[in-house]
Design a protein around this motif. Structure first.
Motif, PDB file in Angstrom:
ATOM      1  N   HIS A   1       0.826  -1.232   0.000  1.00 59.05           N
ATOM      2  CA  HIS A   1       0.000   0.000   0.000  1.00 59.05           C
ATOM      3  C   HIS A   1       0.855   1.275   0.000  1.00 59.05           C
ATOM      4  CE1 HIS A   1       0.429   1.473   4.206  1.00 59.05           C
ATOM      5  NE2 HIS A   1       0.818   0.214   4.404  1.00 59.05           N
ATOM      6  N   VAL A   2       2.178   1.145   0.201  1.00 56.38           N
ATOM      7  CA  VAL A   2       3.045   2.342   0.129  1.00 56.38           C
ATOM      8  C   VAL A   2       3.255   2.640  -1.360  1.00 56.38           C
ATOM      9  CG1 VAL A   2       5.309   3.312   0.700  1.00 56.38           C
ATOM     10  CG2 VAL A   2       4.215   1.673   2.269  1.00 56.38           C
ATOM     11  N   PRO A   3       2.875   3.842  -1.823  1.00 54.57           N
ATOM     12  CA  PRO A   3       2.902   4.082  -3.273  1.00 54.57           C
ATOM     13  C   PRO A   3       4.296   3.956  -3.884  1.00 54.57           C
ATOM     14  CG  PRO A   3       1.706   5.836  -2.143  1.00 54.57           C
ATOM     15  CD  PRO A   3       2.343   4.996  -1.080  1.00 54.57           C
ATOM     16  N   ALA A   4       4.364   3.289  -5.032  1.00 58.53           N
ATOM     17  CA  ALA A   4       5.635   3.158  -5.757  1.00 58.53           C
ATOM     18  C   ALA A   4       6.197   4.541  -6.096  1.00 58.53           C
ATOM     19  CB  ALA A   4       5.424   2.345  -7.028  1.00 58.53           C
ATOM     20  N   GLU A   5       5.316   5.509  -6.398  1.00 61.93           N
ATOM     21  CA  GLU A   5       5.755   6.876  -6.763  1.00 61.93           C
ATOM     22  C   GLU A   5       6.601   7.496  -5.655  1.00 61.93           C
ATOM     23  OE1 GLU A   5       2.813   5.721  -7.416  1.00 61.93           O
ATOM     24  OE2 GLU A   5       2.170   6.400  -9.399  1.00 61.93           O
ATOM     25  N   THR A   6       6.195   7.269  -4.408  1.00 64.90           N
ATOM     26  CA  THR A   6       6.930   7.843  -3.272  1.00 64.90           C
ATOM     27  C   THR A   6       8.344   7.283  -3.245  1.00 64.90           C
ATOM     28  OG1 THR A   6       4.848   7.913  -2.065  1.00 64.90           O
ATOM     29  CG2 THR A   6       6.865   8.171  -0.751  1.00 64.90           C
ATOM     30  N   CYS A   7       8.472   6.006  -3.622  1.00 63.30           N
ATOM     31  CA  CYS A   7       9.737   5.286  -3.504  1.00 63.30           C
ATOM     32  C   CYS A   7      10.471   5.196  -4.843  1.00 63.30           C
ATOM     33  CB  CYS A   7       9.473   3.899  -2.924  1.00 63.30           C
ATOM     34  SG  CYS A   7       8.653   3.995  -1.324  1.00 63.30           S
ATOM     35  N   GLY A   8      10.181   6.093  -5.749  1.00 60.63           N
ATOM     36  CA  GLY A   8      10.890   6.147  -7.028  1.00 60.63           C
ATOM     37  C   GLY A   8      10.774   4.853  -7.825  1.00 60.63           C
ATOM     38  N   GLY A   9       9.672   4.107  -7.604  1.00 55.39           N
ATOM     39  CA  GLY A   9       9.462   2.866  -8.346  1.00 55.39           C
ATOM     40  C   GLY A   9      10.173   1.657  -7.742  1.00 55.39           C
ATOM     41  N   LEU A  10      10.920   1.857  -6.642  1.00 51.26           N
ATOM     42  CA  LEU A  10      11.624   0.730  -6.004  1.00 51.26           C
ATOM     43  C   LEU A  10      10.649  -0.068  -5.136  1.00 51.26           C
ATOM     44  CD1 LEU A  10      14.835   2.649  -4.795  1.00 51.26           C
ATOM     45  CD2 LEU A  10      14.593   1.224  -6.835  1.00 51.26           C
ATOM     46  N   ASP A  11      11.052  -1.304  -4.789  1.00 50.80           N
ATOM     47  CA  ASP A  11      10.179  -2.063  -3.883  1.00 50.80           C
ATOM     48  C   ASP A  11      10.620  -1.907  -2.424  1.00 50.80           C
ATOM     49  OD1 ASP A  11      12.443  -3.510  -4.030  1.00 50.80           O
ATOM     50  OD2 ASP A  11      11.566  -5.246  -5.067  1.00 50.80           O
ATOM     51  N   THR A  12      11.439  -0.894  -2.178  1.00 51.42           N
ATOM     52  CA  THR A  12      11.870  -0.581  -0.811  1.00 51.42           C
ATOM     53  C   THR A  12      11.420   0.845  -0.450  1.00 51.42           C
ATOM     54  OG1 THR A  12      13.965   0.173  -1.728  1.00 51.42           O
ATOM     55  CG2 THR A  12      13.926  -2.062  -0.821  1.00 51.42           C
ATOM     56  N   ALA A  13      11.420   1.105   0.878  1.00 52.04           N
ATOM     57  CA  ALA A  13      11.084   2.457   1.355  1.00 52.04           C
ATOM     58  C   ALA A  13      12.154   2.898   2.339  1.00 52.04           C
ATOM     59  CB  ALA A  13       9.725   2.442   2.040  1.00 52.04           C
ATOM     60  N   ALA A  14      12.574   4.153   2.231  1.00 55.97           N
ATOM     61  CA  ALA A  14      13.548   4.727   3.164  1.00 55.97           C
ATOM     62  C   ALA A  14      12.765   5.427   4.274  1.00 55.97           C
ATOM     63  CB  ALA A  14      14.442   5.725   2.421  1.00 55.97           C
ATOM     64  N   VAL A  15      13.112   5.135   5.530  1.00 51.71           N
ATOM     65  CA  VAL A  15      12.318   5.633   6.662  1.00 51.71           C
ATOM     66  C   VAL A  15      13.213   6.280   7.713  1.00 51.71           C
ATOM     67  CG1 VAL A  15      10.597   4.996   8.416  1.00 51.71           C
ATOM     68  CG2 VAL A  15      10.767   3.640   6.309  1.00 51.71           C
ATOM     69  N   ARG A  16      12.723   7.401   8.269  1.00 47.74           N
ATOM     70  CA  ARG A  16      13.464   8.023   9.373  1.00 47.74           C
ATOM     71  C   ARG A  16      12.495   8.696  10.322  1.00 47.74           C
ATOM     72  NH1 ARG A  16      16.257  13.018  10.880  1.00 47.74           N
ATOM     73  NH2 ARG A  16      15.441  14.700   9.578  1.00 47.74           N
ATOM     74  N   MET A  17      12.865   8.736  11.609  1.00 47.83           N
ATOM     75  CA  MET A  17      12.091   9.487  12.594  1.00 47.83           C
ATOM     76  C   MET A  17      12.892  10.733  12.940  1.00 47.83           C
ATOM     77  SD  MET A  17      10.744   8.369  16.381  1.00 47.83           S
ATOM     78  CE  MET A  17       9.997   6.831  15.892  1.00 47.83           C
ATOM     79  N   PRO A  18      12.424  11.923  12.515  1.00 49.58           N
ATOM     80  CA  PRO A  18      13.210  13.140  12.750  1.00 49.58           C
ATOM     81  C   PRO A  18      13.161  13.561  14.219  1.00 49.58           C
ATOM     82  CG  PRO A  18      11.115  13.686  11.726  1.00 49.58           C
ATOM     83  CD  PRO A  18      11.160  12.194  11.818  1.00 49.58           C
ATOM     84  N   ARG A  19      14.169  14.339  14.636  1.00 45.68           N
ATOM     85  CA  ARG A  19      14.202  14.792  16.025  1.00 45.68           C
ATOM     86  C   ARG A  19      13.502  16.142  16.198  1.00 45.68           C
ATOM     87  NH1 ARG A  19      19.986  15.035  18.430  1.00 45.68           N
ATOM     88  NH2 ARG A  19      19.959  12.906  17.658  1.00 45.68           N
ATOM     89  N   SER A  20      13.373  16.889  15.100  1.00 53.18           N
ATOM     90  CA  SER A  20      12.748  18.211  15.183  1.00 53.18           C
ATOM     91  C   SER A  20      11.359  18.111  15.829  1.00 53.18           C
ATOM     92  CB  SER A  20      12.644  18.782  13.761  1.00 53.18           C
ATOM     93  OG  SER A  20      11.475  19.533  13.621  1.00 53.18           O
ATOM     94  N   LYS A  21      11.174  18.894  16.918  1.00 53.31           N
ATOM     95  CA  LYS A  21       9.913  18.840  17.679  1.00 53.31           C
ATOM     96  C   LYS A  21       8.742  19.196  16.769  1.00 53.31           C
ATOM     97  CE  LYS A  21       8.017  21.036  21.868  1.00 53.31           C
ATOM     98  NZ  LYS A  21       7.055  21.998  21.350  1.00 53.31           N
ATOM     99  N   PHE A  22       8.916  20.253  15.980  1.00 51.62           N
ATOM    100  CA  PHE A  22       7.829  20.689  15.109  1.00 51.62           C
ATOM    101  C   PHE A  22       7.400  19.560  14.171  1.00 51.62           C
ATOM    102  CE2 PHE A  22       6.267  22.069  11.059  1.00 51.62           C
ATOM    103  CZ  PHE A  22       5.189  22.854  11.443  1.00 51.62           C
ATOM    104  N   THR A  23       8.368  18.945  13.514  1.00 59.93           N
ATOM    105  CA  THR A  23       8.026  17.939  12.498  1.00 59.93           C
ATOM    106  C   THR A  23       7.421  16.689  13.135  1.00 59.93           C
ATOM    107  OG1 THR A  23       9.678  18.884  11.065  1.00 59.93           O
ATOM    108  CG2 THR A  23       8.944  16.709  10.487  1.00 59.93           C
ATOM    109  N   LEU A  24       7.930  16.301  14.304  1.00 54.91           N
ATOM    110  CA  LEU A  24       7.331  15.151  14.997  1.00 54.91           C
ATOM    111  C   LEU A  24       5.865  15.439  15.336  1.00 54.91           C
ATOM    112  CD1 LEU A  24      10.063  13.876  17.489  1.00 54.91           C
ATOM    113  CD2 LEU A  24       9.072  12.630  15.556  1.00 54.91           C
ATOM    114  N   GLU A  25       5.599  16.646  15.854  1.00 56.25           N
ATOM    115  CA  GLU A  25       4.213  17.001  16.206  1.00 56.25           C
ATOM    116  C   GLU A  25       3.327  17.048  14.966  1.00 56.25           C
ATOM    117  OE1 GLU A  25       5.336  19.587  20.185  1.00 56.25           O
ATOM    118  OE2 GLU A  25       4.384  20.614  18.503  1.00 56.25           O
ATOM    119  N   LEU A  26       3.920  17.519  13.873  1.00 56.79           N
ATOM    120  CA  LEU A  26       3.151  17.593  12.619  1.00 56.79           C
ATOM    121  C   LEU A  26       2.759  16.185  12.139  1.00 56.79           C
ATOM    122  CD1 LEU A  26       2.077  19.233  10.216  1.00 56.79           C
ATOM    123  CD2 LEU A  26       4.355  19.074   9.182  1.00 56.79           C
ATOM    124  N   ILE A  27       3.716  15.261  12.172  1.00 58.80           N
ATOM    125  CA  ILE A  27       3.426  13.891  11.707  1.00 58.80           C
ATOM    126  C   ILE A  27       2.351  13.269  12.612  1.00 58.80           C
ATOM    127  CG2 ILE A  27       4.395  11.609  11.186  1.00 58.80           C
ATOM    128  CD1 ILE A  27       7.183  13.084  10.978  1.00 58.80           C
TER     129      ILE A  27
END
Ligand code: AMP
Ligand code: MG
Length: 345
Positions: A103-129
């Motif tokens: 269900h993770v769109p291929a477009e997001t992952c440049g057509g690859l069958d893998t996904a790159a994932v990270r949890m950012p430390r920025s307080k703002f971005t964590l709250e936004l997610i």
């Protein structure tokens, strides 16, 4: 489209979340560089990010998460080493690559069958997610090919009129993008892009291989695991050259080659002609990481035709500085100890 700048805070979280939930895109601060955020699961929103940046469609985006539950929604294969690295480095500047669920769109992952994932430390971005409830795809918020933005004003230079909102969270702490790794078996990672989580730090947990693409120019037939490595990157309009050699040889070279539109990033010990335009670089690798992109952008706004940069120390986060610099310079390193000061690749 009018682009508004708002200060990071609770109100900005609410308005940015509103835009993202409606399929829009917003620039946000993170501890690495500014990101151009979209709902990672919304194909149209992701396309808008590629368009705003002018990014090649096969260069995949990183999915930013705020919880381990979100990681399990993206992949069903989180090996014990990934869990240990997540416990130690998340939230923070480490991106790990996993097989993606359908269900993770291929477009997001440049057509690859893998996904790159990270949890950012920025307080703002964590709250936004958290407020959105979905992972956010957020590549660096620059026009593709230009130096990454480390302040809201850099984002404004590139994105004014293209996106509705830029959230200003001040200057980014690290100034270079996250470390990207993929897994090779149970006990080894391969660094595809160096960042603030250094090889030395990763070696505390597992074997570490540094991919050839980190410091070498890849030939047309090279196997590329991380599509981002094959593109021109981080380059200002000015021609960038890396100078390898001591203070004296550097000063002599500059005296011979400098004009009124020559910029220089160095550690300050060189005795240089007064006409040269100096930009902040710093003497530690941490300072160089923080200053590099801002100084390259500044060189363009001051109208520099060429910029010479002292070869950085490559230990710790210095490996990330050198990796970015090599690409900014199109791999042009002038070895002043090599006997010739001719400009060569
Ligand atoms: P940026 O979003 O501009 O920080 O760039 C993201 C980097 O992560 C690029 O170098 C991509 O090639 C790399 N990347 C993202 N997803 C993947 C993936 N699934 N496999 C390999 N590299 C990836
Ligand atoms: Mg980028």
């Amino acid at each position: 489209m009018e682009t508004i700048l708002v200060k990071a805070g609770e109100e900005a979280v609410a308005s940015a979340a509103g835009i993202l939930k409606n399929g829009g895109i917003v620039a946000v601060p993170t501890e690495t560089v500014y990101g151009l955020a979209a709902n990672a699961y919304d194909v149209n929103a992701v396309r808008a990010v590629f368009n705003a940046k002018g990014r090649p469609q096969d260069n995949p985006l990183i999915l930013h998460i705020c919880s381990i539950d979100m990681l399990h929604d993206i992949t069903d294969s989180v090996q014990p080493l990934a869990t240990r690295l997540a416990e130690s480095f998340w939230p923070g500047p480490l991106t790990m690559i996993f097989p993606r669920k359908a269900h993770v769109p291929a477009e997001t992952c440049g057509g690859l069958d893998t996904a790159a994932v990270r949890m950012p430390r920025s307080k703002f971005t964590l709250e936004l997610i958290e407020s959105c409830g979905f992972p956010i795809a957020a590549p660096s918020a620059n026009t593709s090919g230009l130096p990454s933005p480390t302040s809201a004003s850099h984002v404004f230079e590139d994105m004014n009129g293209k996106i509705p909102m830029i959230v200003d969270g001040g200057e980014c702490r690290y100034g270079v993008e996250s470390t990207v790794v993929c897994f090779e078996g149970e006990d080894r990672v391969r660094i595809l892009r160096p960042g603030a989580v250094t090889p030395e730090m990763l070696r505390e947990f597992c074997h570490v291989v540094i991919d050839n693409g980190v410091l070498e120019k890849l030939g047309p037939d090279a196997k590329v695991i991380s599509p981002g490595m094959k593109y021109k990157h981080y380059s200002p309009a000015a021609e960038v050259y890396i100078l390898k050699g001591g203070d004296d040889k550097t000063a002599k070279f500059i005296a011979k080659h400098c004009s009124v539109s020559t910029g220089f990033l160095g550690n300050g010990d060189e005795r240089l002609p007064d006409s040269i335009i100096r930009f902040p670089y710093g003497s530690t690798s941490e300072e160089q990481a923080e200053n590099l992109f801002a100084s390259l952008r500044e060189a363009d706004s001051r109208g520099c035709r060429e910029v010479y940069v002292r070869m950085p120390d490559t230990s710790g986060i210095g490996l990330a500085v050198y990796n970015r610099l090599l690409r900014s310079a199109g791999f042009r390193v002038i070895d002043l100890d090599g006997g010739s000061d001719a400009l060569h690749e």
